[in-house]
Scaffold this motif. Structure first.
Motif, PDB file in Angstrom:
ATOM      1  N   ALA A  21      33.375 115.971  64.328  1.00 12.19           N
ATOM      2  CA  ALA A  21      33.734 115.052  63.244  1.00 12.19           C
ATOM      3  C   ALA A  21      32.490 114.566  62.501  1.00 12.19           C
ATOM      4  O   ALA A  21      32.496 114.478  61.264  1.00 12.19           O
ATOM      5  N   ARG A  22      31.437 114.263  63.234  1.00 11.53           N
ATOM      6  CA  ARG A  22      30.200 113.798  62.585  1.00 11.53           C
ATOM      7  C   ARG A  22      29.579 114.890  61.727  1.00 11.53           C
ATOM      8  O   ARG A  22      29.149 114.637  60.595  1.00 11.53           O
ATOM      9  N   ALA A  23      29.523 116.102  62.261  1.00 14.48           N
ATOM     10  CA  ALA A  23      28.949 117.211  61.497  1.00 14.48           C
ATOM     11  C   ALA A  23      29.784 117.489  60.248  1.00 14.48           C
ATOM     12  O   ALA A  23      29.239 117.750  59.175  1.00 14.48           O
ATOM     13  N   ARG A  24      31.081 117.400  60.388  1.00 14.51           N
ATOM     14  CA  ARG A  24      31.978 117.625  59.241  1.00 14.51           C
ATOM     15  C   ARG A  24      31.773 116.554  58.183  1.00 14.51           C
ATOM     16  O   ARG A  24      31.671 116.843  56.982  1.00 14.51           O
ATOM     17  N   ALA A  25      31.679 115.288  58.620  1.00 14.22           N
ATOM     18  CA  ALA A  25      31.477 114.183  57.681  1.00 14.22           C
ATOM     19  C   ALA A  25      30.136 114.320  56.959  1.00 14.22           C
ATOM     20  O   ALA A  25      30.044 114.053  55.749  1.00 14.22           O
ATOM     21  N   THR A  26      29.129 114.748  57.688  1.00 12.59           N
ATOM     22  CA  THR A  26      27.803 114.940  57.090  1.00 12.59           C
ATOM     23  C   THR A  26      27.853 115.976  55.974  1.00 12.59           C
ATOM     24  O   THR A  26      27.194 115.825  54.947  1.00 12.59           O
ATOM     25  N   ARG A  27      28.654 116.992  56.157  1.00  6.15           N
ATOM     26  CA  ARG A  27      28.801 118.053  55.149  1.00  6.15           C
ATOM     27  C   ARG A  27      29.785 117.683  54.050  1.00  6.15           C
ATOM     28  O   ARG A  27      29.912 118.394  53.057  1.00  6.15           O
ATOM     29  N   GLY A  28      30.517 116.586  54.241  1.00  2.96           N
ATOM     30  CA  GLY A  28      31.484 116.155  53.237  1.00  2.96           C
ATOM     31  C   GLY A  28      32.691 117.062  53.136  1.00  2.96           C
ATOM     32  O   GLY A  28      33.260 117.224  52.058  1.00  2.96           O
ATOM     33  N   LEU A  29      33.088 117.633  54.273  1.00  2.00           N
ATOM     34  CA  LEU A  29      34.217 118.559  54.291  1.00  2.00           C
ATOM     35  C   LEU A  29      35.443 117.920  54.924  1.00  2.00           C
ATOM     36  O   LEU A  29      35.324 117.061  55.795  1.00  2.00           O
ATOM     37  N   SER A  30      36.603 118.380  54.512  1.00  2.00           N
ATOM     38  CA  SER A  30      37.846 117.937  55.148  1.00  2.00           C
ATOM     39  C   SER A  30      38.087 118.785  56.393  1.00  2.00           C
ATOM     40  O   SER A  30      37.504 119.865  56.557  1.00  2.00           O
ATOM     41  N   GLN A  31      38.977 118.319  57.240  1.00  2.00           N
ATOM     42  CA  GLN A  31      39.345 119.098  58.419  1.00  2.00           C
ATOM     43  C   GLN A  31      39.938 120.437  58.002  1.00  2.00           C
ATOM     44  O   GLN A  31      39.652 121.466  58.622  1.00  2.00           O
ATOM     45  N   GLU A  32      40.725 120.429  56.960  1.00  2.00           N
ATOM     46  CA  GLU A  32      41.356 121.656  56.487  1.00  2.00           C
ATOM     47  C   GLU A  32      40.324 122.650  55.970  1.00  2.00           C
ATOM     48  O   GLU A  32      40.436 123.856  56.219  1.00  2.00           O
ATOM     49  N   GLN A  33      39.311 122.161  55.257  1.00  2.00           N
ATOM     50  CA  GLN A  33      38.267 123.045  54.747  1.00  2.00           C
ATOM     51  C   GLN A  33      37.493 123.713  55.888  1.00  2.00           C
ATOM     52  O   GLN A  33      37.213 124.907  55.838  1.00  2.00           O
ATOM     53  N   VAL A  34      37.155 122.921  56.892  1.00  2.00           N
ATOM     54  CA  VAL A  34      36.416 123.461  58.031  1.00  2.00           C
ATOM     55  C   VAL A  34      37.267 124.496  58.757  1.00  2.00           C
ATOM     56  O   VAL A  34      36.805 125.596  59.072  1.00  2.00           O
ATOM     57  N   ALA A  35      38.511 124.149  59.009  1.00  2.00           N
ATOM     58  CA  ALA A  35      39.395 125.063  59.734  1.00  2.00           C
ATOM     59  C   ALA A  35      39.548 126.385  58.981  1.00  2.00           C
ATOM     60  O   ALA A  35      39.405 127.464  59.570  1.00  2.00           O
ATOM     61  N   TYR A  36      39.822 126.306  57.695  1.00  2.00           N
ATOM     62  CA  TYR A  36      40.008 127.515  56.898  1.00  2.00           C
ATOM     63  C   TYR A  36      38.751 128.387  56.926  1.00  2.00           C
ATOM     64  O   TYR A  36      38.824 129.599  57.155  1.00  2.00           O
ATOM     65  N   ALA A  37      37.602 127.773  56.703  1.00  2.00           N
ATOM     66  CA  ALA A  37      36.348 128.517  56.666  1.00  2.00           C
ATOM     67  C   ALA A  37      36.008 129.143  58.021  1.00  2.00           C
ATOM     68  O   ALA A  37      35.384 130.197  58.084  1.00  2.00           O
TER      69      ALA A  37
END
Length: 92
Positions: A21-37
């Motif tokens: 969650a912290r790494a995702r927030a740092t990148r400014g990505l949504s959960q859906e964006q991370v999952a898709y990628a």
């Protein structure tokens, strides 16, 4: 040291979820964006951030999933993994 290896694993996977969650927030990505990628379902990714696989079951992601998530998040895999918890030897 934890007497209960399941408790140690639950704490470990919860810490993994926080790191994700912290790494995702740092990148400014949504959960859906991370999952898709990363090539996984958004539901699966959300569960990983909660430290779960199924309700009440600690997460146990595949190495391939961790590598893909680290790549998407722009961090080494080791940055996502918490320090070895007490009780790790009891997981044998």
């Amino acid at each position: 040291m934890h007497d209960d290896p399941n408790q140690a694993w639950e704490q470990y996977t919860a810490a993994l979820g926080v790191a994700l969650a912290r790494a995702r927030a740092t990148r400014g990505l949504s959960q859906e964006q991370v999952a898709y990628a990363a090539g996984i379902a958004a539901f699966s990714y959300r569960k990983l951030e909660k430290g779960e696989s199924n309700p009440g079951t600690p997460a146990n992601p595949r190495l391939r999933t961790l590598v893909a998530l680290a790549g998407v998040l722009g961090v080494p895999v080791a940055a996502l993994l918490p320090p070895d918890p007490d009780g790790v030897t009891a997981w044998k």
